[in-house]
Design an enzyme around this catalytic site. Sequence first.
Site, PDB file in Angstrom:
ATOM      1  CD  GLN A  13      35.580  41.213  22.878  1.00 44.24           C
ATOM      2  OE1 GLN A  13      35.214  40.427  23.741  1.00 44.24           O
ATOM      3  NE2 GLN A  13      35.711  42.505  23.103  1.00 44.24           N
ATOM      4  CB  CYS A  46      33.191  31.358  28.711  1.00 44.86           C
ATOM      5  SG  CYS A  46      34.089  32.737  28.007  1.00 44.86           S
ATOM      6  CB  CYS A 102      32.951  32.139  22.821  1.00 50.03           C
ATOM      7  SG  CYS A 102      34.668  31.696  23.135  1.00 50.03           S
ATOM      8  CD  GLU A 103      37.177  30.299  16.805  1.00 51.67           C
ATOM      9  OE1 GLU A 103      38.402  30.116  16.797  1.00 51.67           O
ATOM     10  OE2 GLU A 103      36.521  30.631  15.797  1.00 51.67           O
ATOM     11  CG  HIS A 104      38.439  29.590  22.256  1.00 51.30           C
ATOM     12  ND1 HIS A 104      38.875  30.886  22.394  1.00 51.30           N
ATOM     13  CD2 HIS A 104      39.212  29.031  21.303  1.00 51.30           C
ATOM     14  CE1 HIS A 104      39.878  31.087  21.557  1.00 51.30           C
ATOM     15  NE2 HIS A 104      40.097  29.979  20.887  1.00 51.30           N
ATOM     16  CG  HIS A 105      34.851  28.896  26.469  1.00 45.41           C
ATOM     17  ND1 HIS A 105      35.425  30.115  26.207  1.00 45.41           N
ATOM     18  CD2 HIS A 105      35.751  28.190  27.201  1.00 45.41           C
ATOM     19  CE1 HIS A 105      36.620  30.161  26.772  1.00 45.41           C
ATOM     20  NE2 HIS A 105      36.856  29.013  27.362  1.00 45.41           N
ATOM     21  CG  HIS A 126      33.577  37.002  26.612  1.00 51.63           C
ATOM     22  ND1 HIS A 126      33.949  36.337  25.471  1.00 51.63           N
ATOM     23  CD2 HIS A 126      33.926  38.305  26.419  1.00 51.63           C
ATOM     24  CE1 HIS A 126      34.497  37.190  24.631  1.00 51.63           C
ATOM     25  NE2 HIS A 126      34.503  38.393  25.190  1.00 51.63           N
TER      26      HIS A 126
END
Length: 166
Positions: free
Chosen positions: A94, A124, A52-55, A122
């Site tokens: 996603q 996260c 995941c590019e956010h977390h 996920h």
Amino acid sequence: MRKRRFLRVYCATKLITNVVIVVGFWTMFSSTKTPEVSELTIERDLVLTTTCEHHLLPFHGVVHVAYWHSPGLALERKLVQAIVSRQGSRLQVQERLTRQIAEELEQALGTPDVAVLLDAKHFCVMMRGIEDQTSSTVTAEYRGCFQEPERREEFLRYIHSKSQTT
């Protein structure tokens, strides 16, 4: 035989970035051509793990793909898996990943009739905040004839059926 081996090595190492070249190369030297009739092809349970590019935490799940292929051109499962793996080889969210898989399949097949469903857990969500171990996120991209409700239902019915051939 050498040409097929060459293709497998390049797909495995992800040195080929344009799947259209791979599909063209494969069909040019493949001895298995499909009949001159358009039909539905579904690939279920293609495993995907990405980050995941956010977390910066992984998420993993399965991708289900369906397409109406052009006469004489049906992709082998390993080529569809190569597309899924390649798209998941970088930081992703996603929703965008689902759309990019559909776009690349559409380009490789030369048909807009593509459906992609991604069901992923996920880390996260599992490790942070609510720490929910059982939930998953489902995203879908329907293009071409799969925007029609009856085609979409047919796709969903196939991927949710419990009977699998071995």
